[in-house]
Design an enzyme around this catalytic site. Sequence first.
Site, PDB file in Angstrom:
ATOM      1  N   ARG A 287      -7.365  13.707  13.461  1.00 24.54           N
ATOM      2  CA  ARG A 287      -7.194  14.826  12.521  1.00 24.54           C
ATOM      3  C   ARG A 287      -8.396  15.764  12.566  1.00 24.54           C
ATOM      4  O   ARG A 287      -9.527  15.317  12.758  1.00 24.54           O
ATOM      5  CB  ARG A 287      -7.054  14.315  11.078  1.00 24.54           C
ATOM      6  CG  ARG A 287      -5.838  13.475  10.830  1.00 24.54           C
ATOM      7  CD  ARG A 287      -5.671  13.227   9.317  1.00 24.54           C
ATOM      8  NE  ARG A 287      -4.675  12.204   9.089  1.00 24.54           N
ATOM      9  CZ  ARG A 287      -4.928  11.008   8.554  1.00 24.54           C
ATOM     10  NH1 ARG A 287      -6.153  10.706   8.146  1.00 24.54           N
ATOM     11  NH2 ARG A 287      -3.960  10.134   8.400  1.00 24.54           N
TER      12      ARG A 287
ATOM     13  N   ARG B 297       0.865  -1.180   0.000  1.00 23.59           N
ATOM     14  CA  ARG B 297       0.000   0.000   0.000  1.00 23.59           C
ATOM     15  C   ARG B 297       0.900   1.227   0.000  1.00 23.59           C
ATOM     16  O   ARG B 297       1.760   1.379   0.862  1.00 23.59           O
ATOM     17  CB  ARG B 297      -0.870   0.004   1.246  1.00 23.59           C
ATOM     18  CG  ARG B 297      -1.707   1.257   1.339  1.00 23.59           C
ATOM     19  CD  ARG B 297      -2.573   1.233   2.593  1.00 23.59           C
ATOM     20  NE  ARG B 297      -3.434   2.396   2.600  1.00 23.59           N
ATOM     21  CZ  ARG B 297      -3.628   3.167   3.669  1.00 23.59           C
ATOM     22  NH1 ARG B 297      -3.023   2.904   4.811  1.00 23.59           N
ATOM     23  NH2 ARG B 297      -4.430   4.199   3.594  1.00 23.59           N
TER      24      ARG B 297
ATOM     25  N   GLY C 112     -13.180   5.128   9.657  1.00 19.43           N
ATOM     26  CA  GLY C 112     -12.273   4.381  10.523  1.00 19.43           C
ATOM     27  C   GLY C 112     -11.636   5.378  11.463  1.00 19.43           C
ATOM     28  O   GLY C 112     -12.265   6.363  11.851  1.00 19.43           O
ATOM     29  N   ASN C 113     -10.384   5.164  11.820  1.00 16.69           N
ATOM     30  CA  ASN C 113      -9.674   6.179  12.591  1.00 16.69           C
ATOM     31  C   ASN C 113      -9.436   7.373  11.672  1.00 16.69           C
ATOM     32  O   ASN C 113      -9.743   8.511  12.002  1.00 16.69           O
ATOM     33  CB  ASN C 113      -8.380   5.564  13.126  1.00 16.69           C
ATOM     34  CG  ASN C 113      -7.806   6.393  14.241  1.00 16.69           C
ATOM     35  OD1 ASN C 113      -8.524   7.091  14.945  1.00 16.69           O
ATOM     36  ND2 ASN C 113      -6.496   6.340  14.374  1.00 16.69           N
TER      37      ASN C 113
ATOM     38  N   VAL D 114     -15.681   2.266  12.343  1.00 14.46           N
ATOM     39  CA  VAL D 114     -16.846   2.964  12.896  1.00 14.46           C
ATOM     40  C   VAL D 114     -18.080   2.688  12.032  1.00 14.46           C
ATOM     41  O   VAL D 114     -19.161   2.357  12.543  1.00 14.46           O
ATOM     42  CB  VAL D 114     -16.563   4.486  12.982  1.00 14.46           C
ATOM     43  CG1 VAL D 114     -17.803   5.243  13.455  1.00 14.46           C
ATOM     44  CG2 VAL D 114     -15.366   4.757  13.890  1.00 14.46           C
ATOM     45  N   GLY D 115     -17.925   2.799  10.726  1.00 15.62           N
ATOM     46  CA  GLY D 115     -19.066   2.611   9.818  1.00 15.62           C
ATOM     47  C   GLY D 115     -19.663   1.213   9.910  1.00 15.62           C
ATOM     48  O   GLY D 115     -20.881   1.036   9.825  1.00 15.62           O
TER      49      GLY D 115
ATOM     50  N   ASP E 291     -10.573   6.498  20.300  1.00 20.83           N
ATOM     51  CA  ASP E 291     -11.266   5.220  20.124  1.00 20.83           C
ATOM     52  C   ASP E 291     -12.770   5.486  20.181  1.00 20.83           C
ATOM     53  O   ASP E 291     -13.295   5.921  21.211  1.00 20.83           O
ATOM     54  CB  ASP E 291     -10.844   4.242  21.221  1.00 20.83           C
ATOM     55  CG  ASP E 291     -11.422   2.856  20.969  1.00 20.83           C
ATOM     56  OD1 ASP E 291     -12.616   2.756  20.620  1.00 20.83           O
ATOM     57  OD2 ASP E 291     -10.670   1.886  21.108  1.00 20.83           O
TER      58      ASP E 291
HETATM   59  P1  ADP Z   1      -7.979   2.474  10.721  1.00 19.58           P
HETATM   60  O1  ADP Z   1      -7.841   1.355   9.703  1.00 19.58           O
HETATM   61  O2  ADP Z   1      -8.165   3.838  10.128  1.00 19.58           O
HETATM   62  O3  ADP Z   1      -6.980   2.427  11.822  1.00 19.58           O
HETATM   63  P2  ADP Z   1     -10.442   1.118  11.486  1.00 19.58           P
HETATM   64  O4  ADP Z   1     -11.200   1.043  10.224  1.00 19.58           O
HETATM   65  O5  ADP Z   1      -9.885  -0.138  12.050  1.00 19.58           O
HETATM   66  O6  ADP Z   1      -9.355   2.267  11.452  1.00 19.58           O
HETATM   67  O7  ADP Z   1     -11.429   1.776  12.576  1.00 19.58           O
HETATM   68  C1  ADP Z   1     -10.990   2.041  13.875  1.00 19.58           C
HETATM   69  C2  ADP Z   1     -12.111   2.740  14.619  1.00 19.58           C
HETATM   70  O8  ADP Z   1     -13.272   1.898  14.637  1.00 19.58           O
HETATM   71  C3  ADP Z   1     -11.761   3.038  16.070  1.00 19.58           C
HETATM   72  O9  ADP Z   1     -12.139   4.364  16.404  1.00 19.58           O
HETATM   73  C4  ADP Z   1     -12.632   2.056  16.831  1.00 19.58           C
HETATM   74  O10 ADP Z   1     -12.994   2.542  18.095  1.00 19.58           O
HETATM   75  C5  ADP Z   1     -13.841   1.971  15.929  1.00 19.58           C
HETATM   76  N1  ADP Z   1     -14.654   0.809  16.270  1.00 19.58           N
HETATM   77  C6  ADP Z   1     -14.315  -0.490  16.181  1.00 19.58           C
HETATM   78  N2  ADP Z   1     -15.320  -1.271  16.691  1.00 19.58           N
HETATM   79  C7  ADP Z   1     -16.294  -0.430  17.108  1.00 19.58           C
HETATM   80  C8  ADP Z   1     -17.584  -0.598  17.733  1.00 19.58           C
HETATM   81  N3  ADP Z   1     -18.059  -1.806  18.020  1.00 19.58           N
HETATM   82  N4  ADP Z   1     -18.291   0.516  17.996  1.00 19.58           N
HETATM   83  C9  ADP Z   1     -17.812   1.732  17.732  1.00 19.58           C
HETATM   84  N5  ADP Z   1     -16.626   1.965  17.154  1.00 19.58           N
HETATM   85  C10 ADP Z   1     -15.874   0.905  16.846  1.00 19.58           C
END
Ligand code: ADP
Length: 403
Positions: free
Chosen positions: A245, A95, A214-215, A335-336, A286
């Site tokens: 951000r 990536r 996501g994050n 998150v989605g 988080d």
């Molecule tokens: P990245 O790949 O950008 O690091 P992810 O797609 O893994 O991020 O998403 C991470 C985010 O998803 C975090 O903020 C985490 O708290 C949130 N997340 C994961 N599971 C849940 C859940 N069950 N409810 C709410 N948020 C969640």
Amino acid sequence: MSVTPIDGSVLVVNAGSSSLKYQVLDPRTEEVIADGLAEQIGEGQSRIKHWYRGQEVVVDGALADHDAAIAAVLDLFAADGVDVADSGLAAVGHRVVHGGRSFFEPTLINGTVRSEIERICPLAPLHNPANLVGINAVTALLPEVPAVAVFDTAFFHDLPDAAATYALDAAVADEYAIRRYGFHGTSHEYVSRKTAETLGRGYDELNQIVLHLGNGASMSAVAAGRPIDTTMGMTPVEGLVMGTRTGDIDAGIVFQLARVAGMSIDDIDTLVNKRSGLKGLCGENDFRSVLERADAGDESAQRAYDVYLHRLRRYIGAYMIELGRVDAIVFTAGVGENAAPVRADSLAGLENYGIEIDAERNAIRSAEPRVISTDASAITVLVVPTNEELAIARQAMEVAYGS
Ligand code: ADP
């Protein structure tokens, strides 16, 4: 110890500034053979979490740099009886965050490609140098395996000019390659295609809004299979409120922080990228904690949630107008995929626009793509889990072997 070949599989590498995520998977069967994350590389106390065929191993120790991290990961494979270097691994997919103006398709890596990725590092100083270190380290250890760079910006290469252009002095913008590139493209493309497949419709028949939350977070408007807008810009800072951000801010804030607060450009960069967003507003990025604290009445968490939602709804509205007709709104990423309240709140009260979430469907937890709108909803709302590693592995195989 006997050595297991992992023929036909692809090693997918996502190297960050102090981390290295990897996965070995078979893109045909979609089976994930190994998965792992090395963190805090070069920071004294590092950790590798390595998962291979159902077994998890955690190794703590010092990893001086990405070369050391990759060598340690290959040792972990060897301990499982897998000699990655000699196993018939079919391809490596890297990536790469920024393709600049040069790269808009997955590209077989050679010396010229490496030099060009290096040349565009100033466009993505937080990401591309780390990606390049990952490429060099893996190439040194697996020189015979074809390696393919998959760019996060590629899907948005053909954004309409009006959506890609900043209203900045045109000569300055041109000289410094300043335009809106967009990111998370691998995910937006994978998810929008998967949505068409899930609905049994042609990709070029559907107008979609994809929310990758996501994050890092971004949204895209995809008209008949072609992205026409996205929230991230020259860098991943623009657009939605994210874990750490800011998303959109008035550029004047940067001048203010430099002139009045006396902050250096590097300090402001760190502030905007790493100390802002949800973390800046309530101390945590988080999303689970933000939701729990907001539910328990914590004011700063509630405010962070409100600011996050306000920005999401603003862009959903904008993209509905840009697309004119919307067939699907799709949620993906951590998150989605998991936070039902975010999905419900971001589309609440939009029945007049043909959007109606079904509360029961929205509450279902599943790893499968699913519809969460009511049957009467004119716009179909879905959750479609993203899989960037699979998308990268498929593209790597296609470029390396045309299959
Ligand atoms: P990245 O790949 O950008 O690091 P992810 O797609 O893994 O991020 O998403 C991470 C985010 O998803 C975090 O903020 C985490 O708290 C949130 N997340 C994961 N599971 C849940 C859940 N069950 N409810 C709410 N948020 C969640």
